[in-house]
Each structure stands twice: as C-alpha cells, then as structure tokens.
Enzyme design. Structure first.
Site, PDB file in Angstrom:
ATOM      1  N   SER A   1      19.540   8.242  33.072  1.00  0.00           N
ATOM      2  CA  SER A   1      20.251   6.981  32.877  1.00  0.00           C
ATOM      3  C   SER A   1      20.387   6.168  34.152  1.00  0.00           C
ATOM      4  O   SER A   1      20.405   4.933  34.102  1.00  0.00           O
ATOM      5  CB  SER A   1      21.642   7.257  32.289  1.00  0.00           C
ATOM      6  OG  SER A   1      22.391   8.129  33.126  1.00  0.00           O
ATOM      7  N   THR A   2      20.482   6.807  35.310  1.00  0.00           N
ATOM      8  CA  THR A   2      20.597   6.056  36.563  1.00  0.00           C
ATOM      9  C   THR A   2      19.247   5.499  36.980  1.00  0.00           C
ATOM     10  O   THR A   2      19.134   4.343  37.402  1.00  0.00           O
ATOM     11  CB  THR A   2      21.174   6.943  37.680  1.00  0.00           C
ATOM     12  OG1 THR A   2      22.381   7.566  37.221  1.00  0.00           O
ATOM     13  CG2 THR A   2      21.501   6.114  38.915  1.00  0.00           C
TER      14      THR A   2
ATOM     15  N   GLY B   1      17.079  10.713  39.715  1.00  0.00           N
ATOM     16  CA  GLY B   1      18.488  11.052  39.660  1.00  0.00           C
ATOM     17  C   GLY B   1      18.695  12.532  39.916  1.00  0.00           C
ATOM     18  O   GLY B   1      17.778  13.253  40.308  1.00  0.00           O
TER      19      GLY B   1
ATOM     20  N   ASP C   1      21.487  16.028  38.596  1.00  0.00           N
ATOM     21  CA  ASP C   1      22.665  16.533  37.901  1.00  0.00           C
ATOM     22  C   ASP C   1      23.766  16.894  38.892  1.00  0.00           C
ATOM     23  O   ASP C   1      24.947  16.839  38.564  1.00  0.00           O
ATOM     24  CB  ASP C   1      22.297  17.765  37.069  1.00  0.00           C
ATOM     25  CG  ASP C   1      21.198  17.470  36.067  1.00  0.00           C
ATOM     26  OD1 ASP C   1      21.192  16.360  35.510  1.00  0.00           O
ATOM     27  OD2 ASP C   1      20.341  18.339  35.856  1.00  0.00           O
TER      28      ASP C   1
ATOM     29  N   LYS D   1      18.438  19.597  39.160  1.00  0.00           N
ATOM     30  CA  LYS D   1      17.852  18.662  38.219  1.00  0.00           C
ATOM     31  C   LYS D   1      17.364  19.412  36.989  1.00  0.00           C
ATOM     32  O   LYS D   1      17.206  20.619  37.017  1.00  0.00           O
ATOM     33  CB  LYS D   1      16.694  17.905  38.867  1.00  0.00           C
ATOM     34  CG  LYS D   1      17.155  16.987  40.009  1.00  0.00           C
ATOM     35  CD  LYS D   1      16.006  16.250  40.677  1.00  0.00           C
ATOM     36  CE  LYS D   1      15.097  15.559  39.698  1.00  0.00           C
ATOM     37  NZ  LYS D   1      15.836  14.615  38.808  1.00  0.00           N
ATOM     38  N   GLY D   2      17.130  18.668  35.922  1.00  0.00           N
ATOM     39  CA  GLY D   2      16.608  19.275  34.710  1.00  0.00           C
ATOM     40  C   GLY D   2      17.491  19.113  33.504  1.00  0.00           C
ATOM     41  O   GLY D   2      17.190  19.645  32.436  1.00  0.00           O
ATOM     42  N   GLY D   3      18.592  18.343  33.643  1.00  0.00           N
ATOM     43  CA  GLY D   3      19.430  18.080  32.482  1.00  0.00           C
ATOM     44  C   GLY D   3      18.669  17.363  31.384  1.00  0.00           C
ATOM     45  O   GLY D   3      18.946  17.541  30.202  1.00  0.00           O
TER      46      GLY D   3
ATOM     47  N   GLU E   1       9.095  16.017  37.554  1.00  0.00           N
ATOM     48  CA  GLU E   1       9.883  15.367  38.600  1.00  0.00           C
ATOM     49  C   GLU E   1       9.660  16.039  39.953  1.00  0.00           C
ATOM     50  O   GLU E   1       9.566  15.369  40.981  1.00  0.00           O
ATOM     51  CB  GLU E   1      11.369  15.409  38.228  1.00  0.00           C
ATOM     52  CG  GLU E   1      11.732  14.481  37.080  1.00  0.00           C
ATOM     53  CD  GLU E   1      13.154  14.672  36.603  1.00  0.00           C
ATOM     54  OE1 GLU E   1      13.719  13.708  36.061  1.00  0.00           O
ATOM     55  OE2 GLU E   1      13.702  15.788  36.753  1.00  0.00           O
TER      56      GLU E   1
ATOM     57  N   LYS F   1      28.362  13.121  40.590  1.00  0.00           N
ATOM     58  CA  LYS F   1      27.296  14.093  40.833  1.00  0.00           C
ATOM     59  C   LYS F   1      27.407  14.751  42.212  1.00  0.00           C
ATOM     60  O   LYS F   1      26.671  15.696  42.503  1.00  0.00           O
ATOM     61  CB  LYS F   1      25.929  13.415  40.703  1.00  0.00           C
ATOM     62  CG  LYS F   1      25.717  12.724  39.366  1.00  0.00           C
ATOM     63  CD  LYS F   1      25.831  13.697  38.208  1.00  0.00           C
ATOM     64  CE  LYS F   1      25.878  13.014  36.865  1.00  0.00           C
ATOM     65  NZ  LYS F   1      24.755  12.144  36.571  1.00  0.00           N
TER      66      LYS F   1
END
Length: 225
Positions: A35-36, A85, A87, A96-98, A105, A123
């Site tokens: 989302s960011t 982004g 998490d 990362k990986g949500g 990535e 975060k």
C-alpha cells in the site's frame, strides 16, 4: 499476513518523497509491492518522465500499467533504484513478505544500485519481533515447518483469505510464517532459514537497504535502515 497500521496520508508522503528524491529522468526503478509503494508508483506515473519499472508482483505490474509507467524486466534493463515497503524496520533489518512477494522483491532489490524503503511510523521497531514469512516449495512445507520448530520458532502455513487452501505466491510457492519472538541475531536466523531444504526465500532483508523514508503526520523523515 499484512501488517496493519499507519495512515494513508503518511504512506502517501513517504512514497512521493522517495520518488522525488531518488528517481532521476530515464531511471529504471524496481517497483515493490504494497500500500505504501502504491503511492510511489502513482507518483512515478504523474511526475517522472521517461522512467521504466521492474515489477516485483502481478499487483505492482498492474499498478504501473495503470499509472502509465513502462514495465520492463531484469533481462532487459539494470535497476537504478528499487523502492519497496516493509512489514518492520529494525536496526538495519527489514522484515518483508506480508504481501507474499518477498522472493521477487529481494532479488530486484539486490540487483539495484540503490534500495530505499518507504514506510509509516508503525513499521519502526527497536527489535525484529514480527513473524518472518518464508516462501517454500509446495511439497516441502511440512519439512520446513519441522525445521523451523527445531530452530525454536513456531511455523504456520499461511491460509488464503478469499479462497480455500493456502496462499500461493506469484512464483508458485507456499508461504510459512515463522514466529521466533524477539530475534536477537537476525543474521544467524537468516542463515539458518536459507539452509533449510525446500526454502525458496525468507523475508529477512539484512543490511540491504540504503535509506528509509518514513511518512509522518508532519512530513517525511529520512533515516538509516
């Protein structure tokens, strides 16, 4: 396993600031997922000229096309800067990986001349303490669960929310979320996860980021990872 938190305005400020400060005319940009980063992709389409992007997921590719950003590939172009982004951001380590896109990535970020992270204050953390997503070969997930538990973690196969069965990534992996509590030695955990048979990629990004753009209610703060 997306992490909630942060306002849309904070995310917008972070994404737009990273594009304004990091992207030059004609650049090839690694397009993260989430989302960011969505705000950064929109800013690329609106503000940057002659820019192309390497997408890290179906979703980031779709956002790029909608924004008018030319999509290319690692075979065709070298990445000048990757924007993504996280998490969690904690003392040089990203989790990362949500969004289940961390395999792509990671290799897009690793290929870039510069890797910057966009985030909101929710975060930021002093310690790595959220579950670590691990992409695994589908047939190997029971092996991975057993090995993670032998390492002292709790491993859970991630279920899909809008269909029966597990989450399947864009690269065909399943995702096992591995909770180690507060991780005192992320480098050691990263190495241990990489050594587990059947693991495709884990969500610990250790020492990879060059800068973090944190959107706040008052503006943007740029910090070391």
């Amino acid at each position: 396993m997306k992490q909630a938190g942060g306002s849309a305005e904070q995310k917008r400020r972070a994404g737009e600031a990273a594009v304004a400060e990091e992207v030059t005319e004609g650049a090839v940009v690694g397009l993260g997922t989430g989302s960011t980063v969505a705000h950064a992709i929109r800013a690329l389409g609106a503000e940057a000229s002659d820019v192309s992007g390497v997408a890290t997921s179906f979703e980031s590719r779709r956002r790029a096309v909608d924004a008018g950003v030319t999509v290319t590939s690692l075979e065709a172009a070298s990445v000048d800067v990757a924007i993504d982004g996280a998490d969690q951001v904690a003392d040089g380590v990203l989790v990362k990986g949500g969004g289940a896109a961390h395999t792509r990535e990671k290799y897009v970020a690793a290929s870039a001349d510069r890797f910057v992270v966009v985030a909101d204050p929710s975060k930021e953390s002093d310690v790595v303490d959220v579950p670590v997503p691990v992409a695994v070969v589908p047939d190997a997930w029971p092996v991975v669960v057993d090995r993670v538990e032998a390492l002292g973690g709790t491993a859970t196969l991630r279920d899909a929310e809008r269909k029966d069965g597990p989450v399947v990534t864009d690269t065909g992996s399943l995702v096992v979320d591995c909770d180690f509590g507060a991780i005192e030695t992320p480098e050691a955990v990263a190495a241990s996860l990489s050594a587990v048979p059947g693991v495709v990629e884990h969500g610990l990004f250790v020492g990879m980021a060059d800068a973090v753009y944190v959107g706040t209610d008052d503006g943007v703060r740029v910090r070391d990872p």
